[in-house]
Every structure is written in structure tokens, then in C-alpha cells.
Design a protein around this motif. Structure first.
Motif, short mmCIF file in Angstrom:
data_model
loop_
_atom_site.label_atom_id
_atom_site.label_comp_id
_atom_site.label_asym_id
_atom_site.label_seq_id
_atom_site.Cartn_x
_atom_site.Cartn_y
_atom_site.Cartn_z
N GLY A 26 0.82 -1.19 0.00
CA GLY A 26 0.00 0.00 0.00
C GLY A 26 0.86 1.25 0.00
N PHE A 27 0.26 2.35 -0.41
CA PHE A 27 0.99 3.62 -0.49
C PHE A 27 0.82 4.37 0.82
CE2 PHE A 27 1.49 8.09 -1.84
CZ PHE A 27 2.75 7.99 -2.38
N SER A 28 1.93 4.67 1.48
CA SER A 28 1.89 5.30 2.79
C SER A 28 1.41 6.75 2.71
CB SER A 28 3.28 5.25 3.43
OG SER A 28 3.29 5.98 4.65
N ASP A 43 2.01 9.48 11.32
CA ASP A 43 1.73 8.26 10.57
C ASP A 43 0.32 7.75 10.89
OD1 ASP A 43 2.04 6.01 9.00
OD2 ASP A 43 3.21 4.91 10.51
N PRO A 44 -0.57 7.65 9.88
CA PRO A 44 -1.89 7.07 10.13
C PRO A 44 -1.83 5.55 10.09
CG PRO A 44 -1.75 7.80 7.85
CD PRO A 44 -0.43 8.16 8.50
N GLN A 45 -2.59 4.92 10.96
CA GLN A 45 -2.71 3.47 10.99
C GLN A 45 -4.18 3.08 11.09
OE1 GLN A 45 -0.38 1.20 10.49
NE2 GLN A 45 1.22 2.74 10.24
N PRO A 46 -4.67 2.20 10.22
CA PRO A 46 -3.93 1.56 9.14
C PRO A 46 -3.51 2.54 8.05
CG PRO A 46 -6.25 1.10 8.92
CD PRO A 46 -6.10 1.81 10.23
N THR A 47 -2.59 2.09 7.19
CA THR A 47 -2.07 2.97 6.13
C THR A 47 -3.19 3.46 5.24
OG1 THR A 47 0.07 1.86 6.16
CG2 THR A 47 -0.52 3.08 4.16
N ASN A 48 -4.11 2.57 4.87
CA ASN A 48 -5.24 2.96 4.04
C ASN A 48 -6.37 3.48 4.93
OD1 ASN A 48 -3.94 2.13 1.67
ND2 ASN A 48 -4.65 0.03 1.94
#
Length: 278
Positions: A26-28, A43-48
Motif C-alpha cells: 500500500g501507499f503510505s 503516521d496514520p494506521q492503518p495505512t489505508n
């Protein structure tokens, strides 16, 4: 400061360069934000990020002058989105020193995020960025082989799976699945070409396509489905680098790759610099 700037430059080069093991992923949407004398990696989690789903943000703060982590400052994050939606929260410290906070974004679309860092002297430093929330579709689309490497000039079987958003198990909720293969420059600034293909349904939740990547480059994979009711912009992209196979000498043995070795030296140099600073 000059040494820190050099370190950051080397880290940026290391992160931007295609590696020998550039997997499909996935694209961060992680962001590096400058905040006066500080910097924060958010940083967002999850990435998507999906609408109607909880999204957690973590922020690691560092001192620009020393490069050391700072774990004592407070922070606030303000999110604004479609239809004048907005929410503000004070981020909390977790046991590892990260600042953390969670939101539920109510709709698909672009959200502005303002990160406000509260310094000990009473000064606030802020920086804004954007995040994209995708519609909450009945399936998630991902690579079936997260360790797959892609090289040019040979047939690559791309295996894509559709999984349930809650259980993570493969499900059949689509009758068709199209993929748009886009070739980009490594810095994401220029789209060179693209090709739309139709994936073949192999088994429950598994779709494949045999693709020959023509040139070493960075690629985006986008997905659409008529039966699923979604288009290419409705699904997070998958991101990969296609690399040339290593050259072979006259005896057929592969030679050691040059760029990867150079990046390894850079990584060792960075590690050594960090140890000397402690």
C-alpha cells in the motif's frame, strides 16, 4: 546542523531509491512536518484510510538541533473534511513516547489535518497537511503475495485478493475486476504511460493477471469493478518498483548489484553517525 542536514539527505536518498526487494504494498500517507525548532513524523494506521472506520495517528517528535527524540511535549490535531465536518483532539503519550490520537472520518474525500505542537515556553508551532479517506467498500483489495519482487523483461503473475473488511478472509463479492497499471517516475511527479487490463478470477477472492513490466520504474496499480460499483479513484493504490534483473557474467553467474551496495554503505554510515552522537 550541517551534519543533521547531511543525515536527512542521506536518509531521503535511501528511502527514495528502489531496493532489490521492492515488494507490492500500500501507499503510505505518513507525513514529515517541520514545526519551528522541532519536526514530527505523523503516521496514520492503518495505512489505508477508510470512511466510517477508526483511524489512529501516531506522531514522533524530534529536536532539529540535536536530532534527539522529544517525548515530553503536548500536541493537538485538528481535522477538517467534507460538508464542513471538523474535530479537534489533544493527543496522548503512549508508553513508547509517541503522541497518539484517533478519529472516525465520516465520509470519503480529502481531509486537512493541522498538527499543533505545544512548546514548554508557551509557544505553539503548527503545520497542516492532507489525508485521503476512501469509501468504505464491501471488500478490501490487496496483494496476495506481500513478498513478491518484480523484475523487468519476464512474465510476472500478479495475484490480487479481495478480502472482507472485518475478518480479512478472502470473499467473492465481485463478478469482475479491472486493473490500471501506471508507470511513474520515481518521485511521483510524472506519469509515463498506463495500461488497463482485466484480471482473471482463479478461486474464492483470488484474481490474477500475467504482466510483463517493460521498464525499470515505479508503478501504481489501481482497481475498478462494474459489479462492485467502484472506479479507480475509489480504492487505495498498490505501489511497487520493477527493477532490472542483475547482470550476468560470461559464465552465467549474477554479478553483485552496484546501487544496492552503495545504499548499504550509506545505511552503515548513518548507523555509525547515530552511535557516535549518543
Amino acid at each position: 546542523m550541517r551534519r543533521l542536514a547531511l543525515l536527512l539527505t542521506l536518509l531521503a536518498a535511501l528511502a527514495a531509491a528502489p531496493s532489490a526487494n521492492a515488494h507490492i504494498e500500500g501507499f503510505s500517507q505518513a507525513r514529515s512536518l517541520l514545526l519551528g525548532p522541532y519536526a514530527a513524523y505523523v503516521d496514520p494506521q492503518p495505512t489505508n484510510v477508510y470512511a466510517n472506520n477508526s483511524i489512529s495517528f501516531s506522531a514522533l517528535v524530534s529536536d532539529n538541533a540535536t536530532g534527539n527524540y522529544v517525548t515530553t511535549l503536548g500536541a493537538t490535531m485538528v481535522m477538517r473534511g467534507p460538508d464542513n465536518w471538523s474535530k479537534s483532539l489533544d493527543m496522548a503519550h503512549d508508553p513508547t513516547g509517541y503522541l497518539v490520537g484517533s478519529f472516525i472520518l465520516p465520509a470519503r474525500g480529502n481531509y486537512s489535518a493541522t498538527f499543533i505542537l505545544h512548546a514548554p515556553n508557551g509557544t505553539d508551532y503548527s503545520q497542516s497537511t492532507t489525508f485521503t479517506a476512501y469509501p468504505d467498500l464491501p471488500v478490501r483489495i490487496q496483494s496476495a503475495d506481500l513478498q513478491q519482487d518484480v523484475t523487468t523483461g519476464s512474465r510476472t503473475v500478479l495475484a490480487i485478493e479481495t478480502v472482507d473488511p472485518i475478518t480479512g478472509q478472502r470473499v467473492d463479492k465481485l463478478n469482475d475486476l479491472q486493473m490500471n497499471v501506471e508507470r511513474w517516475s520515481n518521485d511521483h511527479s510524472q506519469l509515463f504511460d498506463q495500461q488497463q487490463v482485466t484480471l482473471k478470477h482463479q478461486s474464492k477472492g483470488l484474481w490474477t493477471y500475467d504482466y510483463n513490466f517493460p521498464k525499470a520504474s515505479m508503478y501504481h496499480l489501481r482497481f475498478a469493478s462494474r459489479s462492485g460499483g467502484f472506479n479507480y479513484d475509489d480504492v487505495p493504490i498498490l505501489h511497487l518498483y520493477a527493477t532490472d534483473p542483475p547482470p550476468a557474467d560470461a559464465g552465467g553467474k549474477h554479478l553483485l548489484p552496484g546501487p544496492e551496495l552503495g545504499l548499504g554503505v550509506v545505511a552503515v554510515a548513518i548507523a555509525g553517525w547515530t552511535l557516535r552522537r549518543r
